[in-house]
Design a protein around this motif. Structure first.
Motif, short mmCIF file in Angstrom:
data_model
loop_
_atom_site.label_atom_id
_atom_site.label_comp_id
_atom_site.label_asym_id
_atom_site.label_seq_id
_atom_site.Cartn_x
_atom_site.Cartn_y
_atom_site.Cartn_z
N ILE A 56 -6.74 27.05 -0.09
CA ILE A 56 -7.05 25.64 0.18
C ILE A 56 -5.92 24.75 -0.31
O ILE A 56 -5.47 23.83 0.38
N ASP A 57 -5.42 25.02 -1.52
CA ASP A 57 -4.31 24.25 -2.08
C ASP A 57 -3.06 24.37 -1.21
O ASP A 57 -2.39 23.38 -0.95
N ALA A 58 -2.77 25.57 -0.76
CA ALA A 58 -1.58 25.79 0.06
C ALA A 58 -1.63 24.98 1.35
O ALA A 58 -0.68 24.29 1.72
N TYR A 59 -2.75 25.04 2.05
CA TYR A 59 -2.86 24.31 3.31
C TYR A 59 -2.99 22.81 3.09
O TYR A 59 -2.66 22.02 3.98
N GLY A 60 -3.42 22.41 1.91
CA GLY A 60 -3.49 20.99 1.59
C GLY A 60 -2.13 20.38 1.34
O GLY A 60 -1.98 19.16 1.31
N LYS A 61 -1.14 21.21 1.16
CA LYS A 61 0.23 20.74 0.95
C LYS A 61 1.01 20.93 2.24
O LYS A 61 0.59 20.47 3.29
N LEU A 62 2.10 21.64 2.16
CA LEU A 62 2.99 21.79 3.30
C LEU A 62 2.83 23.11 4.04
O LEU A 62 3.35 23.28 5.14
N ALA A 63 2.14 24.08 3.46
CA ALA A 63 2.06 25.42 4.04
C ALA A 63 1.47 25.41 5.44
O ALA A 63 0.49 24.74 5.71
N LEU A 64 2.11 26.18 6.31
CA LEU A 64 1.63 26.32 7.68
C LEU A 64 1.08 27.72 7.94
O LEU A 64 0.73 28.04 9.07
#
Length: 138
Positions: free
Chosen positions: A100-108
């Motif tokens: 969730i944290d990854a997708y909430g930032k820049l991760a695609l």
């Protein structure tokens, strides 16, 4: 996004870097690969005027600046964000909060490293083929 650019691999484990390189050689994509042990050295490289990466594959855990910290840094870097470089996690560690944290930032993308080179071939091929076919503004 420069489809001919290098693939940035951020991985502090030497054995994992060797396996990644073996798989990329097997897949025969023409992109040069650049390997970094931590996010800080990868960020320094990406800020160089000659760097035009195609995509970033990052483990979550590495020293100095981990994948989440690098992700946060890239969010604030307008020049890097404008290039549309896909930031993807390829990691052994995953849980609901990390994803969730990854997708909430820049991760695609968030991918769990497969246990076998054969499965890693399949995963990296899917990643590369998707981003090579993806329509994105550059």
């Amino acid at each position: 996004m420069n489809r001919n650019g290098e693939i940035i691999n951020i991985e502090d484990d030497e054995e994992d870097r060797n396996v990644l390189e073996y798989v990329f050689e097997k897949l025969s994509y023409p992109n040069r690969r650049a390997y970094f042990k931590d996010g800080a050295s990868a960020l320094a490289y990406m800020n160089a005027p000659y760097a035009e990466p195609f995509l970033i594959l990052s483990d979550i855990d590495h020293p100095y600046m981990d994948g989440a910290d690098l992700d946060t840094q890239l969010i604030t870097d307008i020049e890097i964000r404008r290039t549309g470089i896909p930031y993807l996690y390829l990691t052994n560690r995953a849980n609901h909060e990390l994803i969730i944290d990854a997708y909430g930032k820049l991760a695609l993308g968030f991918f769990i490293k497969p246990n076998s080179p054969k499965e890693l071939v399949s995963t990296l091929k899917a990643i590369m083929d998707y981003w090579l076919a993806c329509a994105i503004s550059s």
